[in-house]
Design an enzyme around this catalytic site. Sequence first.
Site, PDB file in Angstrom:
ATOM      1  NE  ARG A 298     -19.171  -5.398 -48.615  1.00 33.82           N
ATOM      2  CZ  ARG A 298     -20.302  -4.736 -48.442  1.00 33.82           C
ATOM      3  NH1 ARG A 298     -20.264  -3.442 -48.190  1.00 33.82           N
ATOM      4  NH2 ARG A 298     -21.465  -5.345 -48.529  1.00 33.82           N
ATOM      5  CE1 TYR A 442     -16.180 -13.140 -54.490  1.00 35.83           C
ATOM      6  CE2 TYR A 442     -17.036 -15.357 -54.701  1.00 35.83           C
ATOM      7  CZ  TYR A 442     -15.968 -14.487 -54.655  1.00 35.83           C
ATOM      8  OH  TYR A 442     -14.714 -14.981 -54.772  1.00 35.83           O
ATOM      9  CD  GLU A 443     -18.151 -10.106 -48.419  1.00 38.55           C
ATOM     10  OE1 GLU A 443     -18.259 -11.352 -48.378  1.00 38.55           O
ATOM     11  OE2 GLU A 443     -18.532  -9.360 -47.505  1.00 38.55           O
ATOM     12  N   GLY A 444     -21.465  -8.497 -51.661  1.00 37.18           N
ATOM     13  CA  GLY A 444     -22.078  -7.211 -51.967  1.00 37.18           C
ATOM     14  C   GLY A 444     -21.763  -6.854 -53.401  1.00 37.18           C
ATOM     15  CD  GLN A 449     -19.053  -3.430 -52.099  1.00 34.27           C
ATOM     16  OE1 GLN A 449     -18.544  -2.690 -51.283  1.00 34.27           O
ATOM     17  NE2 GLN A 449     -19.471  -4.646 -51.786  1.00 34.27           N
TER      18      GLN A 449
END
Lengths: 613, 262
Positions: A298, A442-444, A449
Site C-alpha cells: 500500500r 487497486y490494492e484495496g 482503506q
Amino acid sequence: MAQLISDRRDVDFVLFEQMEAQELAKTKQYAQFNKKTIEMIINEARNLAIKEILPTNKPGDEKGCRLENGKVIVPEEFHRAYKLYCEGEWLAMAEDVEVGGQGFPIIVTQAASEYFVGANCAFMMYPGLTHGAAHLVEVYGTEKQKELYLEKMYSGKWGGTMLLTEPDAGSDVGNLTTTAYPNGDGTYTIKGQKIFISAGDHDLVENIVHPVLARIDGAPAGTKGISLFAVPKIWVNDDGSLGEDNDVVIDRLEEKMGIHGNATCVMILGGKGKCKGTLLGEPNKGMRAMFQMMNEARLGVGIQGFSFGTAAYMYALDYARQRVQGRSLLEFMNPDAPAVTINNHPDVRRMLTWMKAMVDGMRSFIYYTGICFDIVRSSNDEAEKEKAQGLIEVLIPILKAYCTDKSFEVCVQAMQTYGGYGYTKEYPIEQLLRDCKITGIYEGTNGIQSMDLLGRKLGMKGGKPFMDLVGEMSKTVAQAKGIAGLETLAGQVEEAVGKLGEIAMLMGKTAMSEKVLTAFTYSYNFLDVCGDTVMAWMHLWRACVAKPKLDALTGGDPALITSKKDAAFYDGLVKTAQYFGSAILPVTLGKMAAIKNMSSAAVDMLDEGYAGK
Amino acid sequence: MEIVVLLKQVADTEARVAPTADGLGVSTGDAKKIINPYDEFAVEEALRIKQQLGGSVTILSAGDDKAAEAIRTALAMGADKGVLVNDPAVMASDGLGRAKILAAALKTMAFDLVLAGLRAVDDDSHLVGPAVAELLGIPHVGGVLEVTVENGSVFCLRAADSGQARVKAMLPALLSAQKGLNTPRYASMIGIMQAKKKPLQTLSLADIGISPDSVGPNAAKTITKAFMPLPQRAAGRMIEGGTAQEKAANLAKALKNEAKVI
C-alpha cells in the site's frame, strides 16, 4: 529544459533537511549510507529514469500489450529500459545484502521510486510486482523455494505477480474458490480462475513465479481457510533447470482506461489439470502472509499515485512559465500591453499554489512514513520501534487513499492549467490523469482503506498509535510557536489537530454504537480530514526547518530573497505552508463539522428513494 | 594497459544558463553538474578496452571541490582510481591553461593511452585534447568513432571531411571521443557502493610542478569581451487571405517587398 518529474531541490530538502536521512548512517544497519552516497544514488536514479525510462512512457501507452499465441508481448521499448534497470541492480535496492540486495534505507528507495515511477508507472509495475513476490518467497519460503527462486527474482531474470482477485472475490477475498489438491509429494494441483492480474504474463523475463491465494481442498470457508502457494509459469526442477509448461493460461487482457503498458490478465490455472504449486508458508495462513505484506504494497501504491501528481505538477509549472497568453490583469484595458506568460495570471497562480501545496506536503508525508519503516528496521530501542510500527499501521491507509486521490486531483488541475491543450494527446497530462486513476482503486480501494482506518487502526492497542500520531503533531506545534513568524500557522494547525482528536473520538464511539452504519458512511470523510491534518503538520514542520534558514540568509530583508542562493526556495516553502494553513485548513475544519453532524440520510434512505428502478 | 581519461565536470545540458551581471561569465545558477557527455564516451571506451586487455583506468580532472562528484560517478561506472587537480587557478584558466595543467599531471603518471572527449559542452573550444597531446609530444587522433588496440598501436576510425578515415597511431597516444563511439553505461548500485572505497587523490599545482602564474586568468590566451543572451524570438506572423491562392500571393509579396529575400 526544465526539471522533469520532481523538483530535486525539494527532494533533497525532505531527505536531508526535514527527515535528516543522513542520520540513519549512525545506526549499524545503515552505517554505509552517508549523505554523499545517498546523493549519488538519487543522481543515478534520476539519470536512468529521465534518459531511459521516461521515453518509454508514451509509446507504452500508445502501443499497449498484446496477447499472441497465449503469450503477452510488451511494448518493444520496454526491453532496453528493463535490461538497464536490472543491470543497475535497482530491483532489490532495499533488501538485505545476504539475499542479493543493497540494503538501502526505505526513505532513499522512495526518492528513487519517485523518479522511476514518475517516468513510467506501467513499466515499473513489472519489477515492482516481482519485488513484492520475491519478498513473499524471502519471508515465507522454505530453503528450497528460496534457493530455486530468490536470486532469479531479485535480479529481475524472472518475474513475479500476486494472484489474489477472482470474479467473486475482490474486496471480499474470503470468498475465493481457487482450490489446491494435495498430490502427496509436497506439491499441490491448483485449479481456478484469477482476474485483474497485473503483469500476469510478459516477455521481459524467461519465467514468472506467481504467488497464488487458494483454498486447500476441504479447508474452512472464509479467510481462515486460505493458503498461499508459489506457482511458477514454467515448472522449476529440483536442480533449478526449467521443466514443463505449468498450465498457467492467459485467457485475455483487460481493455483499460490507462496503464496500457502493463498487461492486466485474466488467468486460468490448471484448465488441463496440470498446474502445480508448492505451499508458501503454513496451510490456512495465507491471509496472514498477505496482511504482513500489505503495508509495503500500500505504501508502494501511495508512491505510485504521488509520482503522477509530482510529474503532472512539474509539467504544468513548466508549461505555465512558457505559455504566453493574455495581458497582465493590471494592464487589461491597455491594448498595447504585451502578452505575458500564464503563470502571471492570478487564476493560474491559484492552481499552481494548490498543486505545490499538495505535492510538497505529500512528499514529506510519504518520506516520513519511510523513516518510520527505517526506524523499525534499524533501531535498537524496542519502545521506539513499537511506536514507529504503530505509526505505520495508522498512516498507511491514510497515505494510500489520500495520496492517490489528491494526486488524481493534481492531474486534473494540471490539465486545467494547460487549457485545451492539456486535453489533447499532444501533451503528457491526459495520460498521467488516465494512468493515475487506478491507484485509488487497486490494492484495496480507497473506501476499503478508510474502513481499515476506522475499523482496525483507530482503536488498535487501545488507540495508542493514533494518539501517538496526534502527539507527534503536537510536538511540532510546540516547536513552531517558538519560531518568529510561524505563530499564526502554529495556531491554525493546533486547532485542526485538537478538532481531529475530537472527531476521532466521535467516530470511534459511533462506530461501536447502534449507528455503526452511519459511522461507516463517514469513514472516507474521516480519512480525508486525517490526511489534511497530516499534511498541515508536514507543512508546519517544513516551515520550522525553512524559516530560520530563510531568516539567516536574508536577515528579514525581503529584498535579499531574490539575490541569496536558496532564499527563494525557503521563502516559497514557508509561503506554501502559510497558504495551507489559511486557504486549505479552514475547509478541513468545515469538513470536520460536516462529519460531526453525522447525518444518517445515506443509511436511512430506502433504495427506491435513490431513483426509480 | 594503463589508461587515463581526461574528464571535465560541466553544468547539466538541460540547465538554463544566463550571462553573469558583468557579462564576462556564464551563471549556471543551481544547475546540477554532470560529466561532460563527450567525456562519458571516453570513460566507456576506456572501460571496454580494460575489459578486453586488462590494466587499469584512471580518471584525471582539473576543477574545484565539486568536480570530485563527477570523478566518483566515473568510478561508479567502473574506473579504478581518480586524480583531481584542485586549485583556484584551474577554474580561471582558459582551454590552453587547463591543457597545461592536465599535461603536467599526466607527466607524473604512467599511461599507455589517454582518452578525452572531443569537446566540452560548456565552452566548446575543442582544444584541450589536442593541446595536451602536443604538450606531451604524443600522437593525437581526433573525433574517434572506433578504437582497437593491438601490439602497441591503436587503430581508429575517425570522422573526416565528407567521410571517414582509418588512422593508426603508436602508443602512447591521445584519442578524443566523438558521439557515436559507444553508448556509455549507467553506474550500477554496486558500482556506487564500491566507488566510495576507490582511491581519489587530490593534487595542487605545486604537486605537479606548475607555477600559478603560468596558468589562470593572467596567462590566458583567450580574452572574453562579453557574453550576451540570445535575442528574444519575435512573435510569428500569420499571412492573411481568404483562399489558399490569396495567402500564397500575400506571402510572395511579403517575401519580396518586406523581407526582400526573393
